[in-house]
Enzyme design. Structure first.
Site, PDB file in Angstrom:
ATOM      1  N   HIS A 191      -6.316  -4.209 -14.718  1.00 37.69           N
ATOM      2  CA  HIS A 191      -5.028  -3.663 -15.136  1.00 37.69           C
ATOM      3  C   HIS A 191      -5.071  -3.170 -16.579  1.00 37.69           C
ATOM      4  O   HIS A 191      -4.037  -2.812 -17.145  1.00 37.69           O
ATOM      5  CB  HIS A 191      -3.919  -4.708 -14.968  1.00 37.69           C
TER       6      HIS A 191
ATOM      7  N   ASN B  29       0.797  -1.230   0.000  1.00 34.25           N
ATOM      8  CA  ASN B  29       0.000   0.000   0.000  1.00 34.25           C
ATOM      9  C   ASN B  29       0.828   1.278   0.000  1.00 34.25           C
ATOM     10  O   ASN B  29       0.460   2.260  -0.646  1.00 34.25           O
ATOM     11  CB  ASN B  29      -0.922   0.026   1.222  1.00 34.25           C
TER      12      ASN B  29
END
Length: 321
Positions: free
Chosen positions: A195, A96
């Site tokens: 993606h 993250n």
């Protein structure tokens, strides 16, 4: 971030809503009475953010994924560290930190929702709606989002580091990580299609473009131009995950895999002589099939709900006890 007046008004009404909502489980009609304008407010705010920076749409989709894979879809990823109390959130987890974006957009949506429905809508539901709206506004499928999630009062840095698949994951690891969340290999391959939008940092694909053999040489050479071989040089330089249509949500991601132009190692393993090859070929030739499977998988992932929680007044901190 929601203003102090928003938070005060939210907390004033929060107890009433939690006692009288009477809702068990998720429902697409959860806010039909308590906040009928919710979806219009969320979509308008997401649309404004995407108009300002198209890349943020991909970031909001990714934010939802990174939330749901840790403690379920409970907005735990939004919680800030609170050093004075010792509370540690998930934002500094390896997958993250310096990677997940869009927190400020969620703050903006929350503030706008609080203006019309104070104390009613959870941050977790806002994250789910923002991901759906980002997908649709970038040209992808639209779907009805089941709502009624609560916001967690806890977070897990350890679980974020353990459960989120990394860019170097092999196919077996991906199948296992998704399977642990109740998501099938088909779900995994469909969700990986997100993606088709967004970017990744050089540090995430350096090993793939320099060390792997399952990559088109011309594509590897293209990516090496802005991603030096030595670690520490250009680590944060960005490249599009989909070299064909980087700002459009379509099935070009799967076309790329067929010609060995997956940016990440964890992308190309979906088409590399393994169990997902046939499905990648189907998605490449049938955009409607991909769109339908992606929407189904997003709903399925979004149904990962925590055991309890609250409706946070400020998405970054738990409510005052």
């Amino acid at each position: 971030m929601a203003s102090g007046s928003h938070s005060w008004h939210c907390c004033l009404l929060l107890a009433f809503f939690l006692v009288f909502s009477g809702a068990d489980g998720l429902s697409t009609a959860y806010y039909a009475t308590s906040c009928p304008s919710l979806q219009q407010v969320v979509r308008a705010t997401v649309s404004s953010a995407i108009q300002a920076e198209r890349r943020i749409g991909a970031s909001l989709i990714r934010l939802f994924f990174h939330d749901c894979f840790v403690q379920a879809c409970d907005a735990s990823i939004l919680l800030d560290d609170v050093p004075e109390t010792g509370f540690v959130g998930e934002k500094t987890a390896g997958p993250n930190v310096n990677s997940v974006r869009g927190y400020e957009v969620i703050d903006r949506i929350k503030a706008n929702v609080e203006d019309v429905c104070p104390g009613v809508v959870s941050c977790a539901d806002i994250v789910a709606l923002a991901a759906r709206d980002s997908t649709a506004l970038l040209g992808g499928p639209n779907w009805a989002v089941p709502l009624g999630r609560l916001d967690s009062t806890t977070a897990s840095l350890a679980e974020a580091n353990r459960d989120l698949p990394g860019p170097d994951s092999d196919l077996g690891t991906l199948i296992a990580r998704f399977g642990a969340k109740g998501l099938s290999p088909r779900d995994m391959t469909a969700l990986s299609g997100s993606h088709t939008v967004g970017f990744s940092q050089c540090t995430n694909f350096r090993a793939h473009i320099y060390n792997d053999t399952d990559i088109d040489p011309a594509f590897a050479a293209l990516r090496r131009r802005t991603c030096p071989a030595a670690a520490g040089n250009g680590d944060s330089n960005l490249a599009p995950l989909d070299v064909q249509t980087q700002n459009a949500f379509d099935n070009a991601y799967y076309h790329n895999l067929l010609v060995r132009r997956g940016l990440l190692h964890s992308d190309q393993v979906l088409f590399n002589g393994g169990s997902q090859d046939a499905l990648v070929q189907q998605y490449s030739s049938n955009p409607s099939l991909f769109a339908a499977d992606f929407a189904k998988a997003m709903v399925k992932m979004g149904n990962l709900c925590g055991a309890g929680g609250e409706v946070r007044c400020d998405c970054r901190v738990v409510n005052d006890s």
